[in-house]
Design a protein around this motif. Structure first.
Motif, PDB file in Angstrom:
ATOM      1  N   ARG A   1      -5.001   4.376   6.071  1.00  0.00           N
ATOM      2  CA  ARG A   1      -5.403   5.698   5.593  1.00  0.00           C
ATOM      3  C   ARG A   1      -4.216   6.388   4.945  1.00  0.00           C
ATOM      4  O   ARG A   1      -3.066   6.202   5.363  1.00  0.00           O
ATOM      5  CB  ARG A   1      -5.940   6.534   6.755  1.00  0.00           C
ATOM      6  CG  ARG A   1      -7.394   6.190   7.039  1.00  0.00           C
ATOM      7  CD  ARG A   1      -8.094   7.319   7.766  1.00  0.00           C
ATOM      8  NE  ARG A   1      -7.629   7.396   9.160  1.00  0.00           N
ATOM      9  CZ  ARG A   1      -7.768   8.480   9.919  1.00  0.00           C
ATOM     10  NH1 ARG A   1      -8.328   9.575   9.438  1.00  0.00           N
ATOM     11  NH2 ARG A   1      -7.342   8.479  11.165  1.00  0.00           N
ATOM     12  N   GLY A   2      -4.442   7.167   3.968  1.00  0.00           N
ATOM     13  CA  GLY A   2      -3.362   7.861   3.273  1.00  0.00           C
ATOM     14  C   GLY A   2      -2.901   7.117   2.029  1.00  0.00           C
ATOM     15  O   GLY A   2      -2.424   7.727   1.071  1.00  0.00           O
ATOM     16  N   ALA A   3      -3.018   5.788   2.033  1.00  0.00           N
ATOM     17  CA  ALA A   3      -2.607   5.016   0.855  1.00  0.00           C
ATOM     18  C   ALA A   3      -3.573   5.300  -0.293  1.00  0.00           C
ATOM     19  O   ALA A   3      -4.779   5.436  -0.073  1.00  0.00           O
ATOM     20  CB  ALA A   3      -2.607   3.528   1.182  1.00  0.00           C
ATOM     21  N   THR A   4      -3.039   5.425  -1.488  1.00  0.00           N
ATOM     22  CA  THR A   4      -3.893   5.742  -2.641  1.00  0.00           C
ATOM     23  C   THR A   4      -3.803   4.675  -3.728  1.00  0.00           C
ATOM     24  O   THR A   4      -4.527   4.737  -4.706  1.00  0.00           O
ATOM     25  CB  THR A   4      -3.501   7.093  -3.271  1.00  0.00           C
ATOM     26  OG1 THR A   4      -2.200   6.957  -3.859  1.00  0.00           O
ATOM     27  CG2 THR A   4      -3.485   8.206  -2.232  1.00  0.00           C
TER      28      THR A   4
ATOM     29  N   ALA B   1       0.868  -1.171   0.000  1.00  0.00           N
ATOM     30  CA  ALA B   1       0.000   0.000   0.000  1.00  0.00           C
ATOM     31  C   ALA B   1       0.907   1.224   0.000  1.00  0.00           C
ATOM     32  O   ALA B   1       1.810   1.333   0.837  1.00  0.00           O
ATOM     33  CB  ALA B   1      -0.882  -0.015   1.239  1.00  0.00           C
ATOM     34  N   VAL B   2       0.676   2.113  -0.949  1.00  0.00           N
ATOM     35  CA  VAL B   2       1.564   3.289  -1.105  1.00  0.00           C
ATOM     36  C   VAL B   2       0.728   4.535  -1.372  1.00  0.00           C
ATOM     37  O   VAL B   2      -0.468   4.451  -1.654  1.00  0.00           O
ATOM     38  CB  VAL B   2       2.532   3.084  -2.302  1.00  0.00           C
ATOM     39  CG1 VAL B   2       3.473   1.908  -2.040  1.00  0.00           C
ATOM     40  CG2 VAL B   2       1.746   2.864  -3.603  1.00  0.00           C
ATOM     41  N   ARG B   3       1.414   5.692  -1.258  1.00  0.00           N
ATOM     42  CA  ARG B   3       0.853   6.908  -1.831  1.00  0.00           C
ATOM     43  C   ARG B   3       1.451   7.016  -3.230  1.00  0.00           C
ATOM     44  O   ARG B   3       2.672   7.133  -3.370  1.00  0.00           O
ATOM     45  CB  ARG B   3       1.304   8.117  -1.027  1.00  0.00           C
ATOM     46  CG  ARG B   3       0.843   8.115   0.413  1.00  0.00           C
ATOM     47  CD  ARG B   3       1.617   9.172   1.199  1.00  0.00           C
ATOM     48  NE  ARG B   3       1.186   9.202   2.577  1.00  0.00           N
ATOM     49  CZ  ARG B   3       0.168   9.939   3.032  1.00  0.00           C
ATOM     50  NH1 ARG B   3      -0.515  10.708   2.213  1.00  0.00           N
ATOM     51  NH2 ARG B   3      -0.176   9.889   4.310  1.00  0.00           N
ATOM     52  N   ALA B   4       0.647   7.023  -4.238  1.00  0.00           N
ATOM     53  CA  ALA B   4       1.155   7.009  -5.624  1.00  0.00           C
ATOM     54  C   ALA B   4       2.074   8.200  -5.866  1.00  0.00           C
ATOM     55  O   ALA B   4       3.053   8.096  -6.630  1.00  0.00           O
ATOM     56  CB  ALA B   4      -0.017   7.001  -6.608  1.00  0.00           C
TER      57      ALA B   4
ATOM     58  N   VAL C   1      -0.435   0.545  10.896  1.00  0.00           N
ATOM     59  CA  VAL C   1      -0.169   1.973  11.126  1.00  0.00           C
ATOM     60  C   VAL C   1      -1.476   2.765  11.006  1.00  0.00           C
ATOM     61  O   VAL C   1      -2.339   2.448  10.180  1.00  0.00           O
ATOM     62  CB  VAL C   1       0.885   2.478  10.100  1.00  0.00           C
ATOM     63  CG1 VAL C   1       0.302   2.480   8.683  1.00  0.00           C
ATOM     64  CG2 VAL C   1       1.400   3.852  10.482  1.00  0.00           C
ATOM     65  N   GLU C   2      -1.602   3.768  11.861  1.00  0.00           N
ATOM     66  CA  GLU C   2      -2.808   4.602  11.872  1.00  0.00           C
ATOM     67  C   GLU C   2      -2.994   5.262  10.502  1.00  0.00           C
ATOM     68  O   GLU C   2      -4.074   5.244   9.941  1.00  0.00           O
ATOM     69  CB  GLU C   2      -2.652   5.678  12.956  1.00  0.00           C
ATOM     70  CG  GLU C   2      -3.727   6.762  12.987  1.00  0.00           C
ATOM     71  CD  GLU C   2      -4.953   6.281  13.766  1.00  0.00           C
ATOM     72  OE1 GLU C   2      -6.059   6.727  13.448  1.00  0.00           O
ATOM     73  OE2 GLU C   2      -4.778   5.441  14.691  1.00  0.00           O
ATOM     74  N   ARG C   3      -1.894   5.816  10.004  1.00  0.00           N
ATOM     75  CA  ARG C   3      -1.940   6.526   8.733  1.00  0.00           C
ATOM     76  C   ARG C   3      -0.606   6.296   8.045  1.00  0.00           C
ATOM     77  O   ARG C   3       0.456   6.394   8.678  1.00  0.00           O
ATOM     78  CB  ARG C   3      -2.148   8.020   9.022  1.00  0.00           C
ATOM     79  CG  ARG C   3      -2.352   8.869   7.792  1.00  0.00           C
ATOM     80  CD  ARG C   3      -2.679  10.324   8.145  1.00  0.00           C
ATOM     81  NE  ARG C   3      -2.964  11.051   6.917  1.00  0.00           N
ATOM     82  CZ  ARG C   3      -4.152  11.103   6.337  1.00  0.00           C
ATOM     83  NH1 ARG C   3      -5.182  10.513   6.918  1.00  0.00           N
ATOM     84  NH2 ARG C   3      -4.314  11.751   5.195  1.00  0.00           N
ATOM     85  N   LEU C   4      -0.636   5.983   6.780  1.00  0.00           N
ATOM     86  CA  LEU C   4       0.596   5.691   6.047  1.00  0.00           C
ATOM     87  C   LEU C   4       1.454   6.953   5.987  1.00  0.00           C
ATOM     88  O   LEU C   4       1.006   7.988   5.472  1.00  0.00           O
ATOM     89  CB  LEU C   4       0.251   5.217   4.625  1.00  0.00           C
ATOM     90  CG  LEU C   4       1.427   4.702   3.779  1.00  0.00           C
ATOM     91  CD1 LEU C   4       1.906   3.341   4.311  1.00  0.00           C
ATOM     92  CD2 LEU C   4       1.027   4.587   2.308  1.00  0.00           C
TER      93      LEU C   4
END
Lengths: 433, 433
Positions: free
Chosen positions: B134-137, B91-94, B115-118
């Motif tokens: 959360r935060g993963a896109t 899971a990543v932020r693009a 983790v609460e938020r990536l």
């Protein structure tokens, strides 16, 4: 319900053999087609053969509204209740007015109007609207005779029924009003009430228990978590059963534990005329219920030549062999199966001839089907003038698709392609249109 | 209800004059036509202007079935509730996968999936179906990178949303599901339940009290005497009100005594959203009720350009100005008036747009009407293929005529003659066809 009790040994030969303890089982199901599928018509007929209409009981007129009559009903009274004089004169027996040779008879004796029964040769003075004494068959107008010494000397004669407003002129005692199988509507209630009837034998509304199971399902609410699905099928099907005329109870176990499912079902058998099972969409949800049904009763599981709704399971459950229909887990399959099988069973319990009643509509677009299967597409019917048109409704979200539909488009086993402008059969989903 | 409270004195000039104690009265009624009649449309619109929809309240989904929504409803949840990985990987932020020049970014730091938020620059190992932090896109497939020293060195990139089954993909939080004025049907209930909604604001079923009076009427039974009539109208109308969706109470006084009628009406006002009066066919029955209505409230008595059902009386009764509709005494007139005026009022209380919804049918025979009046003939509609045909039903006994009908044939003010084969408008009397 004779099919699961052992046959009596009628003949002497059989009686000496050791009785064979046969396992109770459902009667022989219909043949499958070459693809191993049962036709929708065969499946429905088979289920209907396993369900009997509920026992009728007497209800007051207003309670019985919209229910199915279980008796022929004849008028209890005459309307009007009595024969009355249309004119001032004398209540008479018309036969008394002539002698054997056909001449005017001798004077009639005036008797009191309150007399129990008009004596032969008597005449009772009446005003317009007066009830005639029993035995009187006509009114002799006052001008048709003269009074002398308490007797009426005849000037003219009358025949039976003349100058009389007859009892039962509007409605005669014993007239057939409604017949077994009629649904009692508001006008029927008016007719019965006017005929002196305050109670009728009808079949009660079937009690349908919707049992929802599936361990990932949760009650609707704003906090659905990952892996959970808000239970929609059981609510939708419970409402559909209400719309079909049932009294509905909804029970949710939201588990695949055999003990929990078994308890939910057996607890409900006492008050259920029909149990309907709904689950979530997972295979294990479905199998958990089928396993419990098989343990509790006699079960028919079959692939039906229908799309959606191919997988169908029905059983007679518990000691009382309560009918139980298990709907597929997919919401569209569940809803379509409800209309194909559950609704007709509810109607059969009510004693209504439980056929599908399609109407015709003009296809607004081309539609495709597979030969050999009954396809039930979701459709939206609109009226253009007096002509129904139907468009196919297709949405990525199954429940939005259903909510957008007001009809099921019925493409039967023989159809493959329907062109725009051709007539198709539809089942309307709402009562008022 | 503003029309019967006295207008405020807004301007100084009026204020110095002595306040005039005006009698409360109904608002100005519509103009009559040249024959002294009020049109059916005008009369209905006038009555509707005097009735307000009932106050809505919250009901559980199944209780609210078949009632009218009083709010717009949006989805409370996302379906599915969370974004999940479609594939094994990270899971990543693009946006973290490329640097400012558009080249692949330096290795990402592997963080715990819990983790609460990536964090920016982080990557969390996911299996198919895992909820993304959360935060993963996006999900970077495992084959798009290599792991070295707790970091993922990038081989290829992905864009926002790739390899992700997004939260709300089927149904997005906040999506409009149903709107005010919609009738809540079974599919709507399914849709709402799936969207996390368990309660809705609807208007309750109107409580209709049918008060039967008329001293020659008796309860239905086998012993109707001379001068008595078995009370049919109140039963028929009570059932018709049920069919219109009301909760119905029937009260019979069977008297023309003002005290008895007054008591019957005032006793019921507390639980009535609408009172409907039925009587026998005698003039004095009718007048006795109108007299009491006039004493208890504000009354509109008028001749309407309708046949049958010309004589119409409506009032706002008691301190709470409860609407009360008095039906004519003749059974056919009463039933026709119910459909012309009472049913639309019941629907108006429910918040349903209360129009007559005629459909078209082919007249099987010639029919006659009088210009200037709306004629409502009793008819029987049958289907021939998808086409409705209608025959006029005419019987000497009024209640048999009604029981034989399933439609009212509507010949409007402009028609005089309808020929066989021409289309006519009909109101269907039964919900299901």
């Amino acid at each position: 319900m004779a099919w699961f009790t052992r046959k009596k040994q009628d003949d002497g030969v059989a009686a000496v053999e050791a009785p064979v303890e046969e396992e109770p089982r459902l009667p022989e199901p219909p043949q499958l087609d070459a693809s191993g599928l049962r036709s929708v018509a065969d499946h429905l007929a088979y289920l209907q053969s396993l369900v009997e209409p509920l026992r009728p009981f007497g209800m007051s007129l207003l309670e019985a509204w919209d229910q199915v009559m279980c008796e022929d009903i004849d008028s209890m009274i005459n309307v009007p209740p009595n024969s009355t004089a249309k004119i001032a004169g004398y209540a008479v027996r018309a036969a008394d007015l002539v002698d054997d040779e056909g001449h005017l008879a001798p004077p009639l004796e005036i008797v009191d109007l309150d007399v129990e029964r008009l004596p032969v040769g008597g005449a009772a003075t009446v005003a317009p609207g007066d009830v005639l004494p029993r035995g009187a068959t006509a009114v002799l107008p006052a001008t048709f005779g003269t009074v002398e010494d308490g007797r009426v000397r005849l000037i003219e004669r009358v025949s039976d029924g003349e100058y009389v407003r007859a009892a039962g002129e509007h409605l005669r005692f014993g007239t057939r009003l409604l017949s077994e199988g009629d649904v009692l509507d508001d006008r029927g209630i008016g007719l019965l009430a006017s005929a002196g009837i305050d109670k009728v034998m009808v079949r009660p509304r079937p009690r349908v228990v919707v049992v929802s199971s599936g361990e990932h399902l949760v009650e609707p609410g704003p906090s659905v978590q990952h892996g959970e699905v808000s239970d929609a099928n059981s609510y939708m099907v419970a409402a559909a059963a209400k719309a079909a005329g049932a009294t509905v109870f909804r029970v949710a176990v939201h588990s695949n534990e055999p003990d929990a499912i078994r308890e939910a079902i057996t607890d409900q058998l006492i008050r259920a005329d029909l149990v309907i099972s709904t689950t979530g969409g997972r295979r294990e949800d479905y199998e958990a219920v089928v396993d419990v049904m098989s343990e509790l009763g006699l079960v028919d599981s079959v692939n039906v030549a229908m799309s959606p709704g191919r997988t169908q399971t029905f059983g007679l459950i518990g000691e009382d062999r309560v009918p139980m229909l298990m709907l597929p887990g997919n919401p569209v399959s569940a809803y379509v199966s409800f209309h194909a099988f559950a609704r007709p069973l509810i109607r059969a319990l009510m004693g209504v001839r439980a056929e599908h009643r399609p109407v015709r509509a003009i296809a607004a677009q081309g539609m495709r089907s597979h030969r050999g299967q009954l396809h039930l597409l979701r459709g939206r019917v609109t009226m253009e003038g007096s002509i129904r048109h139907v468009t196919q409704v297709s949405e990525p979200y199954a429940l939005a698709e259903l909510a957008g539909a007001n009809a099921l488009i019925v493409l039967d086993e023989h159809s493959e392609v329907v062109n725009a402008g051709e007539a198709v059969k539809v089942w309307l989903l709402d009562e008022d249109e």
